[in-house]
Write a protein that holds these residues in place. Sequence first.
Motif, mmCIF file in Angstrom:
data_model
loop_
_atom_site.group_PDB
_atom_site.id
_atom_site.type_symbol
_atom_site.label_atom_id
_atom_site.label_comp_id
_atom_site.label_asym_id
_atom_site.label_seq_id
_atom_site.Cartn_x
_atom_site.Cartn_y
_atom_site.Cartn_z
ATOM 1 N N MET A 306 0.811 -1.217 0.000
ATOM 2 C CA MET A 306 0.000 0.000 0.000
ATOM 3 C C MET A 306 0.843 1.265 0.000
ATOM 4 N N TRP A 307 2.041 1.201 0.593
ATOM 5 C CA TRP A 307 2.843 2.413 0.657
ATOM 6 C C TRP A 307 4.017 2.399 -0.331
ATOM 7 N N LEU A 308 3.995 1.467 -1.275
ATOM 8 C CA LEU A 308 4.988 1.498 -2.352
ATOM 9 C C LEU A 308 4.555 2.531 -3.390
ATOM 10 N N ILE A 309 5.467 3.353 -3.845
ATOM 11 C CA ILE A 309 5.115 4.438 -4.753
ATOM 12 C C ILE A 309 5.905 4.344 -6.055
ATOM 13 N N ALA A 310 5.375 4.978 -7.091
ATOM 14 C CA ALA A 310 5.979 4.925 -8.424
ATOM 15 C C ALA A 310 7.094 5.944 -8.603
ATOM 16 N N HIS A 311 7.380 6.746 -7.578
ATOM 17 C CA HIS A 311 8.429 7.774 -7.630
ATOM 18 C C HIS A 311 8.216 8.762 -8.777
ATOM 19 N N ASN A 312 6.978 8.981 -9.101
ATOM 20 C CA ASN A 312 6.567 10.025 -10.033
ATOM 21 C C ASN A 312 5.065 10.195 -9.813
ATOM 22 N N ALA A 313 4.640 11.377 -9.398
ATOM 23 C CA ALA A 313 3.243 11.573 -8.994
ATOM 24 C C ALA A 313 2.275 11.316 -10.134
ATOM 25 N N TRP A 314 2.648 11.706 -11.343
ATOM 26 C CA TRP A 314 1.737 11.555 -12.488
ATOM 27 C C TRP A 314 1.583 10.084 -12.857
ATOM 28 N N LEU A 315 2.704 9.341 -12.840
ATOM 29 C CA LEU A 315 2.624 7.904 -13.091
ATOM 30 C C LEU A 315 1.872 7.191 -11.978
ATOM 31 N N GLN A 316 2.062 7.657 -10.744
ATOM 32 C CA GLN A 316 1.357 7.053 -9.606
ATOM 33 C C GLN A 316 -0.153 7.183 -9.791
ATOM 34 N N TRP A 317 -0.601 8.400 -10.120
ATOM 35 C CA TRP A 317 -2.037 8.630 -10.275
ATOM 36 C C TRP A 317 -2.577 7.905 -11.505
ATOM 37 N N LEU A 318 -1.767 7.870 -12.566
ATOM 38 C CA LEU A 318 -2.189 7.161 -13.782
ATOM 39 C C LEU A 318 -2.327 5.675 -13.502
ATOM 40 N N MET A 319 -1.364 5.115 -12.780
ATOM 41 C CA MET A 319 -1.402 3.698 -12.435
ATOM 42 C C MET A 319 -2.620 3.375 -11.569
ATOM 43 N N GLU A 320 -2.909 4.230 -10.591
ATOM 44 C CA GLU A 320 -3.969 3.928 -9.633
ATOM 45 C C GLU A 320 -5.364 4.320 -10.110
ATOM 46 N N THR A 321 -5.466 5.402 -10.893
ATOM 47 C CA THR A 321 -6.800 5.914 -11.260
ATOM 48 C C THR A 321 -7.014 6.052 -12.757
ATOM 49 N N GLY A 322 -6.045 5.643 -13.567
ATOM 50 C CA GLY A 322 -6.220 5.676 -15.012
ATOM 51 C C GLY A 322 -6.349 7.084 -15.573
ATOM 52 N N VAL A 323 -6.774 7.163 -16.826
ATOM 53 C CA VAL A 323 -6.879 8.466 -17.479
ATOM 54 C C VAL A 323 -7.985 9.314 -16.847
ATOM 55 N N ILE A 324 -9.027 8.660 -16.325
ATOM 56 C CA ILE A 324 -10.128 9.412 -15.711
ATOM 57 C C ILE A 324 -9.642 10.127 -14.456
ATOM 58 N N GLY A 325 -9.038 9.402 -13.552
ATOM 59 C CA GLY A 325 -8.573 9.999 -12.306
ATOM 60 C C GLY A 325 -7.455 11.004 -12.519
ATOM 61 N N LEU A 326 -6.543 10.706 -13.448
ATOM 62 C CA LEU A 326 -5.441 11.629 -13.711
ATOM 63 C C LEU A 326 -5.960 12.957 -14.260
ATOM 64 N N SER A 327 -7.016 12.918 -15.059
ATOM 65 C CA SER A 327 -7.572 14.163 -15.605
ATOM 66 C C SER A 327 -8.070 15.066 -14.474
ATOM 67 N N GLY A 328 -8.679 14.479 -13.449
ATOM 68 C CA GLY A 328 -9.138 15.270 -12.311
ATOM 69 C C GLY A 328 -7.988 15.865 -11.534
ATOM 70 N N LEU A 329 -6.930 15.066 -11.325
ATOM 71 C CA LEU A 329 -5.758 15.571 -10.611
ATOM 72 C C LEU A 329 -5.128 16.727 -11.366
ATOM 73 N N LEU A 330 -4.933 16.566 -12.682
ATOM 74 C CA LEU A 330 -4.285 17.606 -13.474
ATOM 75 C C LEU A 330 -5.091 18.902 -13.464
ATOM 76 N N LEU A 331 -6.421 18.789 -13.488
ATOM 77 C CA LEU A 331 -7.255 19.985 -13.472
ATOM 78 C C LEU A 331 -7.108 20.745 -12.166
ATOM 79 N N VAL A 332 -7.268 20.060 -11.034
ATOM 80 C CA VAL A 332 -7.191 20.760 -9.753
ATOM 81 C C VAL A 332 -5.751 21.200 -9.469
ATOM 82 N N TYR A 333 -4.784 20.429 -9.942
ATOM 83 C CA TYR A 333 -3.375 20.767 -9.747
ATOM 84 C C TYR A 333 -3.037 22.051 -10.517
#
Length: 395
Positions: A306-333
Amino acid sequence: MPAHSSTPSGPVPSSTATSPPRWLPWLIAAVPVVPFFYLVAFAALGSLRRLPLVARWILFYFAASQIVAALFTPNPLLSLGFAGIRTLEILAMIAAGVYLQDSRHLRPLLWGEVVIFLTAWGYSLYTQGVAGIMARLSHPYYYTVSLGLLAVIALWLIMFWRGGAIWWRVAAGLLAIATLLAAGSRGPTLALVVGSMAALLLAGERGMRRWVLIPLGVVAAAIFAVSTLKLKITPILRLLDDQASGRNFVWDDAYAAWQTSPIGGVGAYQGGPYLTYLFKGGCQLNPILTANQIQCPEWLSSFSGMWLIAHNAWLQWLMETGVIGLSGLLLVYGYGLWAAAKSRDPLLIAVLFGYTAMNFVDVVVAVPSPHFAELWWVVLGISVWRSTQVVKING
């Protein structure tokens, strides 16, 4: 020092800022030492109603994207639970920022971080002696990289604290710089450079230049001296290392994990088993605890990914939430970065832009954390609030 002292930073009049209860600065100061205190932020969720409609719609899209993405993961029910908890915590931290309204209220964090620095130096010397310091600074529950990031946050607080007495600025600043160098972490050093320069360029405050350049100059001088004199101080020599430290393998694993479920990802906190380069090591606690023969409990082993990370926030979010979740992160970011620049508050700019630089080699916005990720979202909330006040004044 009181959190409301000195002149406000940025163009927003101090009359717009709240007067938080007297106990709040003490609570904020204690958060680095007792991280779960930041859960008080959930009481501020109602503050989101103060935001203008555009900001609320952006936050709604972000939250909806995280929940919808969970429906397209291999384990939708589990993903929904994890995504809901994480999204709610992020919204609570943003709400806390909206409640605080002013970056000055974050200043008490400095004193809690000073306690962490002193604890780290004392713990390292007690458990490993000078050899431990010469290897890398350690702490019972903060990772070494986290110590470096805390040192950078402390330096920003010191730099942009108007009206602070010179004696404690110098003392706390030297302790923070020593901690940053002893941690030997390149990500936090990158954050310090990028965040400080962004504040210098975007805040445009007179007299700020010297406070920004002094810590950068001291860090650069220390690195130059160690390199030139060929001193065997491992943490500082690590700052000159251009190797990826295996991150390229982790990035490949994260990208491959996303390809297995590109729309919604593999689910929040469920990417660990896909990061084979890291996961093969099995369950591990803080490296310092492991070095002191404190092993991972058997009941915790099943959650070790659970606490292993991809060492890149965008890849982490893409891996965990796909293109849908990453789009939300990028917008609010992106909205947060715009808001920070609009606020012209140097501390807000330094934190949001400095973390952004570090996010390319680490993941420092994913919650929960020992408080540094939560701080980023609180700062985003303050930035959004202050940018809306600037718009009102200019309008």
